[in-house]
Design a protein around this motif. Structure first.
Motif, PDB file in Angstrom:
ATOM      1  N   LEU A   1       0.831  -1.207   0.000  1.00 11.72           N
ATOM      2  CA  LEU A   1       0.000   0.000   0.000  1.00 11.72           C
ATOM      3  C   LEU A   1       0.865   1.256   0.000  1.00 11.72           C
ATOM      4  O   LEU A   1       1.976   1.253   0.554  1.00 11.72           O
ATOM      5  N   PRO A   2       0.373   2.362  -0.594  1.00 15.86           N
ATOM      6  CA  PRO A   2       1.090   3.635  -0.478  1.00 15.86           C
ATOM      7  C   PRO A   2       1.293   4.003   0.988  1.00 15.86           C
ATOM      8  O   PRO A   2       0.433   3.724   1.841  1.00 15.86           O
TER       9      PRO A   2
ATOM     10  N   GLU B   1     -10.777  12.021   4.350  1.00 15.19           N
ATOM     11  CA  GLU B   1     -11.294  12.855   3.254  1.00 15.19           C
ATOM     12  C   GLU B   1     -10.151  13.446   2.440  1.00 15.19           C
ATOM     13  O   GLU B   1     -10.265  13.623   1.226  1.00 15.19           O
ATOM     14  N   ALA B   2      -9.032  13.779   3.121  1.00  8.73           N
ATOM     15  CA  ALA B   2      -7.883  14.318   2.398  1.00  8.73           C
ATOM     16  C   ALA B   2      -7.323  13.296   1.406  1.00  8.73           C
ATOM     17  O   ALA B   2      -6.704  13.669   0.402  1.00  8.73           O
ATOM     18  N   LEU B   3      -7.551  12.006   1.669  1.00  2.00           N
ATOM     19  CA  LEU B   3      -7.123  10.945   0.753  1.00  2.00           C
ATOM     20  C   LEU B   3      -8.247  10.523  -0.183  1.00  2.00           C
ATOM     21  O   LEU B   3      -8.175   9.462  -0.804  1.00  2.00           O
ATOM     22  N   ARG B   4      -9.290  11.352  -0.270  1.00  2.00           N
ATOM     23  CA  ARG B   4     -10.455  11.123  -1.131  1.00  2.00           C
ATOM     24  C   ARG B   4     -11.250   9.892  -0.700  1.00  2.00           C
ATOM     25  O   ARG B   4     -11.921   9.247  -1.502  1.00  2.00           O
ATOM     26  N   GLY B   5     -11.144   9.537   0.602  1.00  2.00           N
ATOM     27  CA  GLY B   5     -11.869   8.377   1.100  1.00  2.00           C
ATOM     28  C   GLY B   5     -13.100   8.763   1.903  1.00  2.00           C
ATOM     29  O   GLY B   5     -13.472   9.936   1.987  1.00  2.00           O
ATOM     30  N   GLU B   6     -13.738   7.762   2.476  1.00  2.47           N
ATOM     31  CA  GLU B   6     -14.945   7.963   3.271  1.00  2.47           C
ATOM     32  C   GLU B   6     -14.808   7.223   4.599  1.00  2.47           C
ATOM     33  O   GLU B   6     -14.278   6.105   4.652  1.00  2.47           O
ATOM     34  N   LEU B   7     -15.283   7.862   5.664  1.00  2.00           N
ATOM     35  CA  LEU B   7     -15.261   7.263   6.992  1.00  2.00           C
ATOM     36  C   LEU B   7     -16.661   7.295   7.554  1.00  2.00           C
ATOM     37  O   LEU B   7     -17.366   8.299   7.435  1.00  2.00           O
ATOM     38  N   ASP B   8     -17.052   6.208   8.179  1.00  2.00           N
ATOM     39  CA  ASP B   8     -18.397   6.136   8.758  1.00  2.00           C
ATOM     40  C   ASP B   8     -18.302   5.453  10.123  1.00  2.00           C
ATOM     41  O   ASP B   8     -17.556   4.479  10.289  1.00  2.00           O
ATOM     42  N   ALA B   9     -19.017   5.998  11.103  1.00  2.00           N
ATOM     43  CA  ALA B   9     -19.022   5.415  12.446  1.00  2.00           C
ATOM     44  C   ALA B   9     -20.416   5.546  13.025  1.00  2.00           C
ATOM     45  O   ALA B   9     -21.026   6.618  12.954  1.00  2.00           O
ATOM     46  N   GLY B  10     -20.925   4.451  13.599  1.00  2.00           N
ATOM     47  CA  GLY B  10     -22.246   4.497  14.191  1.00  2.00           C
ATOM     48  C   GLY B  10     -22.763   3.110  14.504  1.00  2.00           C
ATOM     49  O   GLY B  10     -22.148   2.088  14.156  1.00  2.00           O
ATOM     50  N   PRO B  11     -23.914   3.044  15.175  1.00  2.00           N
ATOM     51  CA  PRO B  11     -24.491   1.737  15.514  1.00  2.00           C
ATOM     52  C   PRO B  11     -24.966   1.003  14.270  1.00  2.00           C
ATOM     53  O   PRO B  11     -25.444   1.608  13.313  1.00  2.00           O
ATOM     54  N   ASP B  12     -24.778  -0.316  14.310  1.00  2.00           N
ATOM     55  CA  ASP B  12     -25.182  -1.154  13.177  1.00  2.00           C
ATOM     56  C   ASP B  12     -25.615  -2.506  13.724  1.00  2.00           C
ATOM     57  O   ASP B  12     -24.786  -3.331  14.109  1.00  2.00           O
ATOM     58  N   ASP B  13     -26.943  -2.743  13.798  1.00  2.00           N
ATOM     59  CA  ASP B  13     -27.479  -4.019  14.296  1.00  2.00           C
ATOM     60  C   ASP B  13     -27.034  -4.324  15.714  1.00  2.00           C
ATOM     61  O   ASP B  13     -26.608  -5.434  16.019  1.00  2.00           O
ATOM     62  N   GLY B  14     -27.110  -3.345  16.598  1.00  2.00           N
ATOM     63  CA  GLY B  14     -26.752  -3.565  17.987  1.00  2.00           C
ATOM     64  C   GLY B  14     -25.265  -3.558  18.264  1.00  2.00           C
ATOM     65  O   GLY B  14     -24.836  -3.810  19.394  1.00  2.00           O
ATOM     66  N   ARG B  15     -24.474  -3.299  17.249  1.00  2.00           N
ATOM     67  CA  ARG B  15     -23.023  -3.231  17.421  1.00  2.00           C
ATOM     68  C   ARG B  15     -22.531  -1.883  16.874  1.00  2.00           C
ATOM     69  O   ARG B  15     -23.234  -1.209  16.132  1.00  2.00           O
ATOM     70  N   TRP B  16     -21.348  -1.540  17.293  1.00  2.00           N
ATOM     71  CA  TRP B  16     -20.770  -0.279  16.804  1.00  2.00           C
ATOM     72  C   TRP B  16     -19.788  -0.589  15.691  1.00  2.00           C
ATOM     73  O   TRP B  16     -18.905  -1.446  15.832  1.00  2.00           O
ATOM     74  N   ARG B  17     -19.959   0.108  14.549  1.00  2.00           N
ATOM     75  CA  ARG B  17     -19.114  -0.159  13.384  1.00  2.00           C
ATOM     76  C   ARG B  17     -18.352   1.113  13.005  1.00  2.00           C
ATOM     77  O   ARG B  17     -18.955   2.181  12.816  1.00  2.00           O
ATOM     78  N   LEU B  18     -17.057   0.953  12.897  1.00  2.00           N
ATOM     79  CA  LEU B  18     -16.199   2.002  12.341  1.00  2.00           C
ATOM     80  C   LEU B  18     -15.636   1.472  11.039  1.00  2.00           C
ATOM     81  O   LEU B  18     -14.935   0.449  11.032  1.00  2.00           O
ATOM     82  N   SER B  19     -15.987   2.130   9.947  1.00  2.00           N
ATOM     83  CA  SER B  19     -15.537   1.627   8.645  1.00  2.00           C
ATOM     84  C   SER B  19     -14.990   2.771   7.812  1.00  2.00           C
ATOM     85  O   SER B  19     -15.393   3.925   7.954  1.00  2.00           O
ATOM     86  N   ALA B  20     -14.035   2.411   6.972  1.00  2.00           N
ATOM     87  CA  ALA B  20     -13.409   3.417   6.108  1.00  2.00           C
ATOM     88  C   ALA B  20     -13.057   2.780   4.784  1.00  2.00           C
ATOM     89  O   ALA B  20     -12.689   1.593   4.714  1.00  2.00           O
ATOM     90  N   THR B  21     -13.186   3.580   3.735  1.00  2.00           N
ATOM     91  CA  THR B  21     -12.792   3.145   2.395  1.00  2.00           C
ATOM     92  C   THR B  21     -11.907   4.229   1.796  1.00  2.00           C
ATOM     93  O   THR B  21     -12.301   5.394   1.744  1.00  2.00           O
ATOM     94  N   ILE B  22     -10.718   3.849   1.351  1.00  2.00           N
ATOM     95  CA  ILE B  22      -9.764   4.806   0.778  1.00  2.00           C
ATOM     96  C   ILE B  22      -9.382   4.319  -0.613  1.00  2.00           C
ATOM     97  O   ILE B  22      -8.869   3.203  -0.775  1.00  2.00           O
ATOM     98  N   PRO B  23      -9.646   5.119  -1.652  1.00  2.00           N
ATOM     99  CA  PRO B  23      -9.278   4.696  -3.014  1.00  2.00           C
ATOM    100  C   PRO B  23      -7.762   4.688  -3.184  1.00  2.00           C
ATOM    101  O   PRO B  23      -7.048   5.509  -2.606  1.00  2.00           O
ATOM    102  N   LEU B  24      -7.283   3.775  -3.981  1.00  2.00           N
ATOM    103  CA  LEU B  24      -5.850   3.677  -4.256  1.00  2.00           C
ATOM    104  C   LEU B  24      -5.477   4.256  -5.601  1.00  2.00           C
ATOM    105  O   LEU B  24      -4.295   4.488  -5.881  1.00  2.00           O
ATOM    106  N   ARG B  25      -6.495   4.507  -6.423  1.00  2.00           N
ATOM    107  CA  ARG B  25      -6.243   5.102  -7.736  1.00  2.00           C
ATOM    108  C   ARG B  25      -7.313   6.125  -8.017  1.00  2.00           C
ATOM    109  O   ARG B  25      -8.423   6.038  -7.489  1.00  2.00           O
ATOM    110  N   ALA B  26      -7.003   7.113  -8.825  1.00  2.00           N
ATOM    111  CA  ALA B  26      -7.975   8.137  -9.176  1.00  2.00           C
ATOM    112  C   ALA B  26      -9.174   7.497  -9.862  1.00  2.00           C
ATOM    113  O   ALA B  26      -9.020   6.634 -10.736  1.00  2.00           O
ATOM    114  N   GLY B  27     -10.366   7.900  -9.423  1.00  2.00           N
ATOM    115  CA  GLY B  27     -11.594   7.376 -10.010  1.00  2.00           C
ATOM    116  C   GLY B  27     -12.027   6.051  -9.435  1.00  2.00           C
ATOM    117  O   GLY B  27     -13.027   5.495  -9.859  1.00  2.00           O
ATOM    118  N   ALA B  28     -11.248   5.511  -8.475  1.00  2.00           N
ATOM    119  CA  ALA B  28     -11.615   4.220  -7.886  1.00  2.00           C
ATOM    120  C   ALA B  28     -12.791   4.373  -6.952  1.00  2.00           C
ATOM    121  O   ALA B  28     -12.974   5.392  -6.331  1.00  2.00           O
TER     122      ALA B  28
END
Length: 399
Positions: A305-306, A372-399
């Motif tokens: 990974l970069p 966000e500075a890496l053009r990604g998305e971060l989400d945190a909150g309850p999900d089906d009685g559990r707490w979920r922290l998730s993130a997606t970061i693109p590795l290439r432009a337009g991904a």
């Protein structure tokens, strides 16, 4: 107008007098040149006096074009008029120089007129004394021979009031003029805004560094120490393991702290800590020793990974495990790290009892900004009685 009259009893309303005197003192070296210009004209003394004032104002205006003189003028205005003009740029632009020159010309001329008028009014305020002392019964006033009498007392009081009004009005005028003509230009305001933004960005960076590294270590060490205290007699071996984990985590935190202190001193440490997802298993081990049941799944070429993406991925997992320890306590935590060809996906999921509210989301806010500075998305909150922290970061432009 009522507000202006209410300001007359305040001593600050008469700052124009010391400012005018200081302005004339600064203009004194140029007065010789102005006098030489005035005497070169064939005119009576009154016209020559006007010419001398105009010449002095022009000379001071030319002097005001210089950057150091502008800075001196701003310092005098701040100190004597009580205004708060910002420190000017070392090299002012042409517009700022012209405004500065205009101000020096104007306030030099106005200062001369102000001192003359106030001096004349001061003399007239002593007219009642000539009558009260009985030394004389007539006085030359405006080139006329005037008899003295009781009228001089209200006249003296009126002249005192006029002098106060003139000085207070001059103070207001000087403040408005200095703010307008010596104030920062649009370019200086933009530069100041950029400087403030840089300072705030640096502060935010330091806060994130402290939260991400020191905060995680303190949370883990606190829980480890509390658990060790309960097992001192029952399981000494477990206590030794806990103390070893605390020691290792503390050394890591010291490296981070040294780096942050280096940033504060503007003397960064020789090597900035660069923890990446290649060390995510170390995070999982420490979290398990602190009481979490971490189930770590890593797929894909994480080592490829970069660097920037891998560092932020490490911080995301670290934040998720720290929050699980702090808010949910011992329990199961699922950590998934997937390094695909186009993006990096991370998820940290843990149980969160309803009676334990989540507080202190500064770390999540900082993470969101960096993702966000890496053009990604971060989400945190309850999900089906559990707490979920998730993130997606693109590795290439337009991904």
């Amino acid at each position: 107008m009522p507000g202006f009259l209410q300001s007359l009893p305040r001593i600050g309303s008469y700052r124009s007098l010391p400012y005018a005197v200081a302005s004339l003192a600064m203009a004194a070296p140029m007065s010789l040149f102005a006098f030489a210009v005035a005497v070169s004209f064939e005119a009576d003394s009154r016209v020559r006096a006007v010419i001398a004032v105009v010449a002095l104002a022009v000379l001071m205006g030319l002097l005001g074009l210089l950057g150091p003189v502008r800075r001196l003028g701003i310092g005098l205005a701040n100190g004597l008029l009580g205004i708060g003009l910002p420190t000017p740029a070392r090299r002012p632009d042409a517009g700022s120089r012209l405004r500065s020159g205009l101000w020096f010309a104007l306030h030099t001329a106005v200062s001369g007129v102000l001192v003359t008028v106030l001096g004349f009014l001061a003399i007239t305020m002593f007219v009642p004394l000539a009558w009260l002392t009985g030394g004389q019964d007539r006085i030359s006033f405006f080139w006329n021979d005037v008899p003295l009498g009781a009228w001089t007392i209200p006249f003296g009081l009126a002249m005192l009031f006029v002098a106060l009004v003139v000085a207070a009005a001059a103070t207001t005028g000087f403040r408005v003029g200095a703010t307008t003509l010596l104030g920062p230009s649009a370019a200086e305001l933009a530069a100041a805004a950029e400087q403030r933004a840089a300072v705030l960005a640096q502060r935010n960076r330091l806060a994130r560094e402290l939260h991400d590294s020191i905060g995680h270590t303190l949370t883990t060490s606190t829980i480890q120490a509390a658990a060790a205290a309960e097992l001192v007699e029952a399981d000494p071996a477990q206590v030794r393991r806990a103390l070893g984990t605390i020691e290792e985590a503390s050394r890591s935190a010291l490296e981070d702290l040294d780096h942050v202190l280096g940033l504060l001193r503007e003397e960064p440490a020789a090597k900035e800590p660069t923890r990446t997802l290649a060390e995510v298993d170390v995070l999982a081990v420490r979290a398990r020793e602190a009481g979490l049941d971490v189930r770590l799944t890593v797929t894909g070429p994480v080592a490829a990974l970069p660097a920037a993406v891998s560092r932020e991925g490490y911080r995301i997992v670290q934040e998720g495990l720290t929050n699980a320890l702090r808010h949910a306590g011992p329990g199961e935590v699922d950590v998934r790290v997937e390094a695909g060809p186009d993006r990096l996906a991370i998820a940290v999921v843990n149980a969160l009892p309803g009676e334990r509210p989540r507080t202190g989301r500064h770390g999540l806010a900082g993470l969101a900004e960096r993702v966000e500075a890496l053009r990604g998305e971060l989400d945190a909150g309850p999900d089906d009685g559990r707490w979920r922290l998730s993130a997606t970061i693109p590795l290439r432009a337009g991904a």
